[in-house]
Structure formats: structure tokens, C-alpha cells
Scaffold this active site. Structure first.
Site, PDB file in Angstrom:
ATOM      1  CE  LYS A 184      46.496 -34.139 -80.670  1.00 21.86           C
ATOM      2  NZ  LYS A 184      45.871 -35.015 -80.720  1.00 21.86           N
TER       3      LYS A 184
HETATM    4  C1  LIG Z   1      46.006 -36.554 -79.256  1.00 23.75           C
HETATM    5  C2  LIG Z   1      46.825 -37.546 -79.385  1.00 23.75           C
HETATM    6  C3  LIG Z   1      46.952 -38.713 -79.578  1.00 23.75           C
HETATM    7  C4  LIG Z   1      45.358 -38.378 -80.031  1.00 23.75           C
HETATM    8  O1  LIG Z   1      44.412 -38.214 -80.603  1.00 23.75           O
HETATM    9  P1  LIG Z   1      42.740 -38.550 -79.922  1.00 23.75           P
HETATM   10  O2  LIG Z   1      42.121 -37.751 -81.532  1.00 23.75           O
HETATM   11  O3  LIG Z   1      42.493 -38.030 -79.241  1.00 23.75           O
HETATM   12  O4  LIG Z   1      42.985 -39.925 -79.865  1.00 23.75           O
HETATM   13  C5  LIG Z   1      47.765 -39.374 -80.122  1.00 23.75           C
HETATM   14  N1  LIG Z   1      48.992 -39.430 -80.071  1.00 23.75           N
HETATM   15  C6  LIG Z   1      49.345 -38.067 -80.156  1.00 23.75           C
HETATM   16  C7  LIG Z   1      50.806 -38.156 -80.617  1.00 23.75           C
HETATM   17  C8  LIG Z   1      48.982 -37.162 -80.407  1.00 23.75           C
HETATM   18  O5  LIG Z   1      49.331 -35.878 -79.557  1.00 23.75           O
END
Ligand SMILES: *Cc1c(COP(=O)(O)O)cnc(C)c1O
Length: 385
Positions: A184
Site C-alpha cells: 500500500k
Molecule cells: C488491502 C485491502 C484491504 C485489506 O487491507 P489489510 O490491511 O491487508 O487488511 C481492504 N480493502 C481493499 C480494497 C484493499 O486493497
């Protein structure tokens, strides 16, 4: 430098990041404490929110938001089919029903008209996903939510830093959930953040994030804190440790600079694809408001005479990593036909055949961007002869 291998993503880890984690490791305090609190305070300032709560994933953040709203058995929550597993599974874990809706063709953002049509007497909340890092149509969604008495929980896993109508995502809806997963826009390897303007919800979410302990007991992580605590609800174990928060704080200080680097990459791709009708980047809206977490193009696979997967295989053979965001939820075996409204979503289904996400990360050089663009343009225009 020759660029043989261009991965889909490389996390940006600076020397300061490493030092911040190392110094926390040797500080004598590893789990949730002073550093996690600082990360919360700095993050709240960065998005202009009243309060931020650090947790160990965005999935946990979404789970806590719905749990704190009392969503459960018999309730429905509207989500876009074009999203990651997390957005739907947390609804199911609470005993509620996810109701999938289609997305807009040019942006792949949740379609407000489809949301309005999906509302039933059981609907309690909407979870818009700020797909790729562009904010969903929050004005329309807020209007719909207000007129039907619904809550909005934003899945902002892609959307830091993202702006909408002059405000930062994180200071717009009832509750906003961010991700610091490894790929991210800023990362703590695993981690998440909740922001909300609602002090009561904040108290419940904070308590739920650490075993349902009373709000004051949450401060027991200080050397002078009393030993006693009270359990006031059945909670979860979702707190963020200081070792992780140290990386988050350090990354946060570069968040806007890294966003600018991703924007420059997006602009360079845009120029390369401008005169290539076979390659259509998603509508980005205001480029300055976008987090540029993803750079997604739609391919005219019909005229190209090859499938999206063929293109990915070709790029891969050239050492270029790509991804697809996402196989829509209704096309996964678990969801297919299981929940209300999981039959057909023509826009998302069509997009699934022709979307590809290209590499976009702060360490990408102009040479790397040009190489990805050249290889893609070559394969996409091959049919012209
Ligand atoms: C990555 C992601 C999540 C989950 O995030 P985590 O921190 O891995 O739990 C939820 N929604 C979307 C759209 C994502 O891309």
C-alpha cells in the site's frame, strides 16, 4: 543501468525507516504504547480527523467499524463487487449479509445509482471503496445514506493521501479505514488505521480493538499505569505494536513526497498511452486529489485479438510484473449465487476481462516507466500489422 526486471511493486524503505524500527526494538517497550499513540496523532493531523486509532490491519479496522455500529444478524451492508476479499468477509463474520452492487465503467468506483436501488429495509451501511486511490462519489453517497438513515464506512485501503472536494479522505464519512499492508501507499508490513469524527464510536472501536477493555484501561501501557482494568464488552485483539508503528510514523513523514513520485509516474504513462486507443487508463478525476496507489488501464482486447491474460504473460516474459484489481467478488466460488444480488454485474464482469494494473512505486525510474510503456504499446498495437 539496464532494467531487466521490473516488479509490480517494491516497498520504499529508507535508512530512517530501518533506524526507527531498530531504536524501538531496543527501547524496552515493544507492543502498543507511546509510539503507536504518536502515529495515531500524526495520522489524524495528516488527514484532518478528530481522532485516529491504530490497528493491525485494514480488515480489522473495517470489522471494528461495523461491530461498533452494532451491525449483525439480519442486517445488510452494501459493497461494490469490484473489491478485495476483506470488504465482504467482515460483514459475514458479524452475521450480516453483504449486498454486492456494480461499479461505474470509467472509474470502477461504486455506482451510487446501483447503491440506491439495492437499499432494503434491512440495509444498515454502505462501504464505498476508493478504488485505486480515487475517492468515490461521496456527495451522492452521503445524500443517499442520509435520506435512508444509513452509515458510511469508507474502505480507504488505497486512499492515503487522497482528497475529495477539498477535504482529505479520513475526514469525510462516518468512519474511514486505511491499510498499511506491504504493497500500500505507506506500509508497516501489516497494519491499519481508523479515523472518525464520532467520539462515541471512537471509544467503542478503541475498546473493541483491545479485548473490550474500558477506555481508561487502554492507557495501562504506561509504566506508571495501575494494574487494574475492566472488561466492558467482548472485544478483539487488533492493536498495533510500537515496533510496527515506528515504521508507520517514519513512512508517514514521506507520504506526500511518495504520492508526488507516483503521480509523476502516472503522468508519464498517460503521455505514452495518449495516442494509443487500445490502451485506456481509468478516468482519474483530479490528478492532484488521487493517491495513485494503482495505475489501471483497460485494454481493447476485442480489437487486439488477444486476451488480457495473454498480455500479462507477454509482459511477464519481458520481466515486467503486473496485477489485476480485481476478480469481482461475485465471480469467486464462495460468493457466486450465495448472497442476495450476486447474479450479474455487467460493468464489473466486462472490466475483469480487460483490466491490468501496471507497476507504480516511488523507486521506479523514468527508464523503467518507459520500458513498461514501450512493451505494452508494442504488444497492444501488434494486431495493426
Ligand atoms: C488491502 C485491502 C484491504 C485489506 O487491507 P489489510 O490491511 O491487508 O487488511 C481492504 N480493502 C481493499 C480494497 C484493499 O486493497
Amino acid at each position: 543501468m539496464t532494467v531487466d526486471k521490473i516488479p509490480f511493486h517494491v516497498p520504499s524503505i529508507s535508512r530512517e525507516d530501518v533506524e526507527a524500527v531498530a531504536s524501538t526494538l531496543s527501547s524496552g517497550w515493544l507492543t502498543t504504547g507511546r509510539v503507536a499513540r504518536s502515529f495515531e496523532e500524526e495520522f489524524a493531523i495528516a488527514v484532518g480527523a478528530r481522532e485516529a486509532i491504530a490497528v493491525n490491519s485494514c480488515t480489522a479496522a473495517l470489522h471494528l467499524a461495523l461491530a461498533a455500529m452494532g451491525i449483525g444478524e439480519g442486517d445488510e451492508v452494501i459493497i461494490p463487487t469490484m473489491t478485495f476479499a476483506a470488504t465482504a468477509e467482515i460483514v459475514i463474520h458479524l452475521g450480516a449479509q453483504p449486498v454486492l452492487v456494480d461499479v461505474c465503467p470509467d472509474s470502477l468506483l461504486i455506482d451510487p445509482d446501483a447503491v440506491a436501488k439495492a437499499i432494503s429495509p434491512r440495509t444498515r451501511a454502505i462501504i464505498p471503496v476508493h478504488y485505486g486511490g480515487r475517492a468515490a462519489d461521496m456527495d451522492r453517497l452521503k445524500e443517499i445514506a442520509t435520506s435512508s438513515g444509513l452509515r458510511i464506512v469508507e474502505d480507504a485501503a488505497h486512499a492515503f493521501p487522497t482528497e475529495y472536494a477539498g477535504k482529505s479522505v479520513g475526514a469525510i464519512g462516518d468512519v474511514t479505514c486505511f491499510s498499511f499492508y506491504a504493497t500500500k501507499t505507506i506500509t508497516t508490513a501489516e497494519g491499519g488505521m481508523i479515523t472518525s469524527e464520532d467520539p462515541e464510536l471512537n471509544d467503542v472501536m478503541r475498546s473493541l480493538s483491545l479485548h473490550g477493555l474500558s477506555a481508561d484501561a487502554w492507557n495501562r501501557h504506561s509504566p506508571s499505569a495501575p494494574w487494574d482494568y475492566k472488561i466492558v464488552r467482548a472485544g478483539y485483539k487488533y492493536n498495533m505494536p510500537d515496533t510496527v508503528a515506528a515504521l508507520g510514523l517514519s513512512q508517514l513523514s514521506r507520504a506526500f513526497e511518495m504520492r508526488d513520485q507516483r503521480r509523476a509516474i502516472a503522468e508519464r504513462y498517460d503521455v505514452r498511452f495518449r495516442d494509443v486507443p487500445e490502451i485506456a487508463p481509468l478516468a482519474a478525476g483530479d490528478a492532484d486529489a488521487h493517491s495513485w496507489h494503482l495505475y489501471v488501464v483497460r485494454l481493447q482486447v476485442g480489437s487486439m485479438g488477444m486476451s488480457r491474460n495473454d498480455v500479462i504473460t507477454h509482459l511477464s516474459s519481458e520481466g515486467i510484473g503486473t496485477s489485476v484489481h480485481y476478480r469481482p467478488l461475485h465471480m469467486h466460488p464462495y460468493y457466486e449465487g450465495r448472497f442476495a444480488g450476486t447474479e450479474a454485474f455487467p460493468i464489473a464482469a466486462a472490466a475483469f476481462d480487460d483490466i491490468v494494473s501496471l507497476p507504480i512505486f516511488p523507486g521506479m525510474t523514468e527508464e523503467m516507466v518507459d520500458r513498461v510503456a514501450s512493451v505494452l504499446v508494442e504488444v497492444a498495437t501488434r494486431h495493426r500489422g
